[in-house]
Design a protein around this motif. Structure first.
Motif, PDB file in Angstrom:
ATOM      1  N   ARG A 166     122.636 -36.854  81.168  1.00 42.85           N
ATOM      2  CA  ARG A 166     123.057 -38.107  80.542  1.00 42.85           C
ATOM      3  C   ARG A 166     124.141 -37.842  79.504  1.00 42.85           C
ATOM      4  O   ARG A 166     125.144 -38.575  79.437  1.00 42.85           O
ATOM      5  CB  ARG A 166     121.843 -38.787  79.895  1.00 42.85           C
ATOM      6  CG  ARG A 166     122.186 -40.035  79.110  1.00 42.85           C
ATOM      7  CD  ARG A 166     120.940 -40.632  78.476  1.00 42.85           C
ATOM      8  NE  ARG A 166     120.071 -41.257  79.466  1.00 42.85           N
ATOM      9  CZ  ARG A 166     118.968 -41.943  79.150  1.00 42.85           C
ATOM     10  NH1 ARG A 166     118.594 -42.053  77.885  1.00 42.85           N
ATOM     11  NH2 ARG A 166     118.230 -42.489  80.092  1.00 42.85           N
ATOM     12  N   ASP A 214     117.208 -44.227  87.442  1.00 39.45           N
ATOM     13  CA  ASP A 214     117.699 -45.433  88.095  1.00 39.45           C
ATOM     14  C   ASP A 214     116.881 -45.758  89.336  1.00 39.45           C
ATOM     15  O   ASP A 214     116.905 -46.900  89.807  1.00 39.45           O
ATOM     16  CB  ASP A 214     119.161 -45.242  88.507  1.00 39.45           C
ATOM     17  CG  ASP A 214     120.055 -44.953  87.317  1.00 39.45           C
ATOM     18  OD1 ASP A 214     120.215 -45.844  86.467  1.00 39.45           O
ATOM     19  OD2 ASP A 214     120.565 -43.818  87.224  1.00 39.45           O
ATOM     20  N   THR A 253     114.748 -52.985  86.940  1.00 43.00           N
ATOM     21  CA  THR A 253     115.994 -52.210  86.843  1.00 43.00           C
ATOM     22  C   THR A 253     115.877 -50.854  87.520  1.00 43.00           C
ATOM     23  O   THR A 253     116.849 -50.088  87.532  1.00 43.00           O
ATOM     24  CB  THR A 253     116.402 -52.017  85.375  1.00 43.00           C
ATOM     25  OG1 THR A 253     115.402 -51.247  84.700  1.00 43.00           O
ATOM     26  CG2 THR A 253     116.569 -53.359  84.671  1.00 43.00           C
ATOM     27  N   ILE A 254     114.717 -50.532  88.042  1.00 36.03           N
ATOM     28  CA  ILE A 254     114.483 -49.265  88.744  1.00 36.03           C
ATOM     29  C   ILE A 254     114.389 -49.551  90.234  1.00 36.03           C
ATOM     30  O   ILE A 254     113.565 -50.376  90.662  1.00 36.03           O
ATOM     31  CB  ILE A 254     113.194 -48.589  88.255  1.00 36.03           C
ATOM     32  CG1 ILE A 254     113.268 -48.294  86.759  1.00 36.03           C
ATOM     33  CG2 ILE A 254     112.928 -47.304  89.052  1.00 36.03           C
ATOM     34  CD1 ILE A 254     111.961 -47.840  86.163  1.00 36.03           C
ATOM     35  N   GLU A 255     115.214 -48.884  91.031  1.00 34.58           N
ATOM     36  CA  GLU A 255     115.120 -49.048  92.480  1.00 34.58           C
ATOM     37  C   GLU A 255     113.936 -48.238  92.993  1.00 34.58           C
ATOM     38  O   GLU A 255     113.789 -47.060  92.671  1.00 34.58           O
ATOM     39  CB  GLU A 255     116.402 -48.598  93.177  1.00 34.58           C
ATOM     40  CG  GLU A 255     116.353 -48.861  94.666  1.00 34.58           C
ATOM     41  CD  GLU A 255     117.655 -48.606  95.389  1.00 34.58           C
ATOM     42  OE1 GLU A 255     117.792 -49.097  96.526  1.00 34.58           O
ATOM     43  OE2 GLU A 255     118.530 -47.916  94.822  1.00 34.58           O
ATOM     44  N   ARG A 277     110.907 -51.058  79.181  1.00 37.72           N
ATOM     45  CA  ARG A 277     111.895 -51.026  80.262  1.00 37.72           C
ATOM     46  C   ARG A 277     111.533 -52.079  81.288  1.00 37.72           C
ATOM     47  O   ARG A 277     110.363 -52.217  81.684  1.00 37.72           O
ATOM     48  CB  ARG A 277     111.882 -49.629  80.921  1.00 37.72           C
ATOM     49  CG  ARG A 277     112.720 -49.488  82.207  1.00 37.72           C
ATOM     50  CD  ARG A 277     114.103 -49.044  81.880  1.00 37.72           C
ATOM     51  NE  ARG A 277     114.947 -48.945  83.067  1.00 37.72           N
ATOM     52  CZ  ARG A 277     115.117 -47.834  83.798  1.00 37.72           C
ATOM     53  NH1 ARG A 277     114.494 -46.713  83.443  1.00 37.72           N
ATOM     54  NH2 ARG A 277     115.920 -47.816  84.839  1.00 37.72           N
ATOM     55  N   PRO A 292     123.898 -42.213  89.953  1.00 39.08           N
ATOM     56  CA  PRO A 292     122.541 -42.713  89.723  1.00 39.08           C
ATOM     57  C   PRO A 292     121.534 -41.569  89.802  1.00 39.08           C
ATOM     58  O   PRO A 292     121.707 -40.624  90.582  1.00 39.08           O
ATOM     59  CB  PRO A 292     122.337 -43.735  90.844  1.00 39.08           C
ATOM     60  CG  PRO A 292     123.364 -43.411  91.874  1.00 39.08           C
ATOM     61  CD  PRO A 292     124.507 -42.783  91.158  1.00 39.08           C
TER      62      PRO A 292
END
Length: 287
Positions: free
Chosen positions: A144, A195, A227-229, A223, A175
């Motif tokens: 990151r 992600d 937003t998390i696949e 969170r 990602p």
């Protein structure tokens, strides 16, 4: 539901001479069939249940670099890289190189590593599981930082980097997908950093439970779980029961699973991919 193709088996007829053509043809078949991603195995040795070290295994990112030159649209990555395989600064640089040369198509798939024999075999340190998860979290933080504007130092328990320089920068931030369904550590790291997650497709009830655990971790981490696949790796062959496969994918889609990886099969895996797309693609695949 999106289809993705995973290439785990390099024990093909006339290997290793046949491997460049098989990899290229299979990746192109996946891309032409509208599949969302193409991934390769990332191990030093082939896994025991697929024949073990006597069977061929290509280095993952070198293979992906080759595939990048044979394709133009499909996302490329490993499913997944053990955190012990590469120093995290090097891993970030390797994935960045793939992203730049593929025009922004790299995926970072990563996990805590598990295959002790390959580590011992090649003399790679294999710390206890708790330490591997600590290293995984630091790796996620380092990647990151290296993909941000911060080029300063990183000081962790296991890794110390004086300069987190990564030039050129990725075309897009790759990602991050974390593989595995460990409820106490893996899914917590998914909620905190990833992600996407990748779970084993072991049935509706089992996957639903893992997603419930992930949702609880997301609540703790503040969170939004949407937003998390959420993705799965399907172990079967859709061609054995196409109708059953479509029904099972519908059940997973109802749970929020948006992508399924299929293991390329047969002596000519590109032909298998084309048959799968022709047989179930229109009934499953929504890009």
């Amino acid at each position: 539901m999106k289809l993705a193709v995973h290439f785990p088996n390099f024990s093909l007829p006339d290997a290793p001479k046949s491997l460049p053509g098989a990899l290229a043809d299979t990746a192109r078949a996946a891309e032409e069939g509208g599949c969302a991603a193409f991934t390769v195995m990332d191990h030093y040795f082939q896994m025991e249940h697929m024949g073990g070290p006597a069977e061929p295994m290509l280095e993952g990112y070198a293979a992906l670099g080759f595939v990048a030159g044979q394709t133009s649209r499909i996302t490329l990555g490993t499913l997944v890289s053990g955190v012990t395989y590469r120093h995290p600064g090097l891993l970030a640089k390797v994935v960045t190189t793939l992203d730049v040369l593929s025009g922004g198509r790299a995926l970072l798939g990563v996990g805590a590593a598990w295959y002790e024999r390959e580590h011992r075999g090649l003399g790679v340190p294999y710390p206890p599981v708790a330490e591997r998860f600590e290293r995984l979290e630091e790796t996620l933080l380092i990647c990151r930082q290296m993909w941000s504007d911060d080029t300063g130092p990183f000081s962790g328990r296991h890794y110390q980097l004086a300069e987190t320089v990564c030039v050129p920068r990725p075309v897009r931030r790759p990602p991050v997908l974390i593989g595995g369904g460990g409820e106490r550590k893996t899914l917590r790291l998914v909620a905190r950093y990833a992600d996407a997650c990748n779970l084993f497709g072991t049935g509706r009830a089992a996957v639903a439970h893992k997603l419930e655990v992930l949702a609880r971790h997301c609540e703790t981490e503040k969170r939004d779980p949407t937003t998390i696949e959420k993705t799965i790796l399907f172990g079967g062959d859709p061609l054995e029961d196409p109708g059953g496969f479509v029904s099972e994918m519908d059940e997973y889609a109802e749970l929020g699973i948006s992508q399924v990886w299929l293991n390329a099969r047969g002596p000519v895996p590109a032909e298998w991919v084309r048959r799968v797309v022709d047989t179930v693609g229109d009934r499953v695949q929504v890009l």
